[in-house]
Design a protein around this motif. Structure first.
Motif: not given
Length: 337
Positions: A40, A226, A229, A276-279, A281-282
């Motif tokens: 990604w 995207r 990110n 954001d939180a998902t990013l 964590r990744l």
């Protein structure tokens, strides 16, 4: 109103035919790229940004350049099919109006974007402040950071961020400096250094203007997010390559997320805390496994070359596409009359 018929028709063709058509092409190519991208982080390359900018920049650059070329005194009569007798003597003024409308459209979009661009971020703390001294020691120990001015401010909108298009500078919240050790602050500054070197605040601003002018911007907005990110992941990897500690950077990212963070649509700022939180964590997971350097592409050179071609070709090879369109509009005007 006959003098305005051609400029308005040309802008309508550009914004409602050419730009949407190129946007569909970009959307399809970016969809294909997403399917083929192995990691990604690679989606944050220059090629992705070029495909986001090209649908708007190239048609507008060609239109403005062609209008100026057709409006040159030696070609004004060739582009003119009928005599403009109400307000204008030749087609020259109509073509100049077209060029002016094109540039004005870009200017209006830029001004609208600037309304949300942060202007006054406050004065930095004095150098004798202990928090400033702490940060200056970190900067002095790393020659890479010496080239960029750094300010420690109170009540910052984010923990650490980069602001400025041509001469980026780093801003750090005073509380973030006080609450974190030198390793975390050093890694955070190296992350922002990666944003500054890539001119990310300027590139995000340019992309926002292009999407603002694009009638099919919704097709590309998801890919733009995207790309943003992926840029965060790219800057994490670059920060580690430049000497930042991965664990310290991961800790800084998590702690920065607890601060007040700007809206993701804010122009001209790149910040450590992400979106954001998902990013988050990744990014932390990747840093723990070992940051991966992004693939390098040269989309910015390709886009720059295409822009040069779009601007220069009408003046060198005497393309007549705009002239034929001008004649067609005037024939329709004559038929209606």
């Amino acid at each position: 109103m006959s003098e305005l018929a051609f400029p308005i028709a040309a802008l309508a063709l550009t914004f409602f035919v050419l730009i949407p058509a190129m946007s569909l092409i970009s959307w399809a190519l970016l969809k294909y790229k997403r399917a083929r991208t192995e990691h990604w982080v690679d989606f944050g390359d220059n090629a992705t940004l070029a495909w986001l900018l090209a649908p708007t920049l190239l048609p507008l650059a060609w239109l403005g350049s062609s209008a100026l070329h057709q409006g040159e005194p030696a070609r004004a009569l060739e582009a003119c099919l009928i005599e403009h007798s109400v307000l204008l003597a030749t087609c020259l003024e109509a073509l100049v109006i077209l060029a002016a409308l094109t540039l004005s459209t870009l200017g209006v979009a830029g001004l609208k974007a600037l309304q949300t661009h942060p202007r006054n971020l406050g004065d930095g703390l004095p150098e004798d402040d202990l928090r400033v001294q702490k940060l200056l020691k970190i900067v002095a120990a790393d020659p890479l950071l010496n080239a960029f001015p750094i300010k420690v401010i109170c009540q910052a909108p984010a923990a650490v961020f980069t602001h400025g298009w041509w001469r980026p500078r780093f801003y750090v919240d005073a509380c973030f400096v006080a609450d974190n050790d030198a390793e975390i602050l050093h890694a955070a500054l190296l992350h922002e250094l990666s944003h500054a070197r890539a001119r990310d605040p300027l590139r995000v601003f340019a992309a926002r203007i292009c999407l603002m002018l694009n009638p099919l911007s919704r097709l590309l907005e998801a890919d733009f997010e995207r790309w943003r990110n992926a840029r965060e992941g790219s800057c994490d990897a670059e920060a580690v390559r430049l000497g930042g500690d991965p664990l310290s950077l991961a800790q800084g990212i998590v702690r920065a997320a607890r601060f007040r963070c700007l809206d993701i649509n804010t122009y001209g700022i790149s910040m450590l805390c992400g979106h954001d939180a998902t990013l988050l964590r990744l990014r932390v997971a990747i840093l723990m496994e070992g940051a991966r350097m992004p693939r390098r592409t040269f989309g910015h050179l390709a886009l720059g070359s295409a822009l040069v071609v779009a601007v220069i070709v009408p003046h060198i090879f005497d393309t007549d596409a705009l002239q034929y369109f001008h004649h067609a509009v005037e024939r329709l005007f004559l038929g209606a009359a």
